[in-house]
Design an enzyme around this catalytic site. Sequence first.
Site, short mmCIF file in Angstrom:
data_model
loop_
_atom_site.label_atom_id
_atom_site.label_comp_id
_atom_site.label_asym_id
_atom_site.label_seq_id
_atom_site.Cartn_x
_atom_site.Cartn_y
_atom_site.Cartn_z
N TRP A 26 38.12 37.88 40.81
CA TRP A 26 38.26 38.28 42.22
C TRP A 26 38.51 39.77 42.35
O TRP A 26 38.19 40.36 43.39
CB TRP A 26 39.23 37.38 42.99
N ASP A 27 39.04 40.42 41.29
CA ASP A 27 39.15 41.87 41.34
C ASP A 27 37.77 42.48 41.56
O ASP A 27 37.60 43.39 42.39
CB ASP A 27 39.71 42.42 40.02
N GLN A 81 39.03 31.74 39.54
CA GLN A 81 39.90 32.53 40.43
C GLN A 81 39.38 32.40 41.86
O GLN A 81 38.29 31.85 42.08
CB GLN A 81 39.93 34.01 39.98
N ASP A 125 49.73 34.74 40.65
CA ASP A 125 50.14 34.12 39.39
C ASP A 125 51.51 33.46 39.39
O ASP A 125 51.65 32.33 38.98
CB ASP A 125 50.10 35.16 38.26
N GLU A 151 49.19 48.71 41.79
CA GLU A 151 48.80 47.30 41.79
C GLU A 151 49.39 46.59 43.01
O GLU A 151 48.73 45.79 43.66
CB GLU A 151 49.31 46.66 40.49
C1 GLC Z 1 47.33 39.71 37.95
C2 GLC Z 1 47.16 39.17 39.36
C3 GLC Z 1 45.75 38.62 39.54
C4 GLC Z 1 44.72 39.69 39.19
C5 GLC Z 1 44.99 40.29 37.81
C6 GLC Z 1 44.13 41.50 37.52
O1 GLC Z 1 47.18 38.71 37.00
O2 GLC Z 1 48.13 38.21 39.64
O3 GLC Z 1 45.56 38.19 40.85
O4 GLC Z 1 43.45 39.18 39.26
O5 GLC Z 1 46.33 40.69 37.71
O6 GLC Z 1 44.33 42.48 38.50
#
Ligand code: GLC
Length: 424
Positions: A33-34, A99, A164, A394
């Site tokens: 999803w990033d 994801q 997470d 982040e």
């Molecule tokens: C962390 C976040 C997740 C994301 C990943 C990379 O695990 O909780 O949503 O995709 O980092 O940024």
Amino acid sequence: MDLDAAARDILRANDHGGYTVPNGRVYPFQWNWDSAFVALGFDAFDRDRAWREIETLFRAQWDDGFLPHIVFWKDDPGYFPGPSVWDTGKQPVTSGITQPPVAATSIRKLWESAKAAGEGERYRSRLEALFGKLLAWHRWFATYRDFEDRGIVVAMHPWETGRDNSPEWDAPGEPIDISNVGEYVRRDTSNLDSKMRPTKLEYDRYLALVQFGRATGWDHARIAAENPFRVADVGMSMILLRANRDLAALADELEKPADAAEIRQWIDRAERGIGWLWDEELGAWGSRDTLTGRYSGFVTSASFLSFYAGLSDEHRDAAISSHFDRIGSAVEFVMPSLDPDDPGFQMIRYWRGPVWAVVNYMIGTGLAEAGDGARAERVRNDTLELMRRNGFYEAYSPVDGTGSGGDDFSWTAAIWLAWNRSAH
Ligand code: GLC
């Protein structure tokens, strides 16, 4: 400082050639999803590269339509849990969980932007190719992850939700047997302050679930039937509903009536069934354990995604809006990942307090589409102000704006670019 230029520099620096790492130090691979959000950022200055981000991601799609949460394009032995822990046996090497399905929504945006720039014809065949892959992924959700045909997404691992270590997973995680997890060395806590990161108990559960999936040979039908953690996630459910609406629009655009009809059945199903996630006592949308039926009982940032999903209901919208206003007056920056009035709220621990720009982008988009201009502006302004004050972290403390997690973060920079585009 020119923040547009700074944001573009971050995306370029984190570009590993066709895919972008979330942050070179903490997350050295491609995350699902990033990449969907990163594509929106690239689209502000490099259309071809934006499409390529998602095309690269889909090169890791499995034959059954499943799209992994991490693609390990290049090994990085320092990362944990790496390819050998997942052991999915796929090429390219991937994880075995997925994801939140944001990609269809992003592709629709990229397509609209290409058309508006008069480049629709150039991108049409790329859209065609991606459409089939997106449809296959959404079918995979409908086949393996749709709880009781309600159009609700069941998460088999907290990492699938993208949120997470949200407290929403604490109670459903309790029965997970961690007695055979064994010894391991985390990488996340050597790069980041452990106060920000999940606890050892949470991490043990994460690994026990990976071991469970691996023991089934990543058989998604068996996992769906037997996994010790099966939670109906409000975030993924709202995101999939939204993504299906966007995919249906693309099916119309490409003149694929049979596909459009199939997708609209999923949408109808979700519109009828998603009310299972409405917690009337809390007056909010929330996740629910499918094994016990229990509501999580938490108001989180995902509780505000119903507008993004295109749902509207006078009573529920009013209840959610009053949570928005209460939280909005308790913190300087919305939307904290956990209700600040909750005793478990921690302003810098992952998904138990901090604000994520990507979640805000979805909340703000939904509110604007629903005609709630004032709340939409609050979300957008707060998000951009966090970046102006502190750079592209982040996540951020909703209380004082301090950055948490990694810096120079790709999806945060991407949201800056995506959200400022219309202003130029
Ligand atoms: C962390 C976040 C997740 C994301 C990943 C990379 O695990 O909780 O949503 O995709 O980092 O940024």
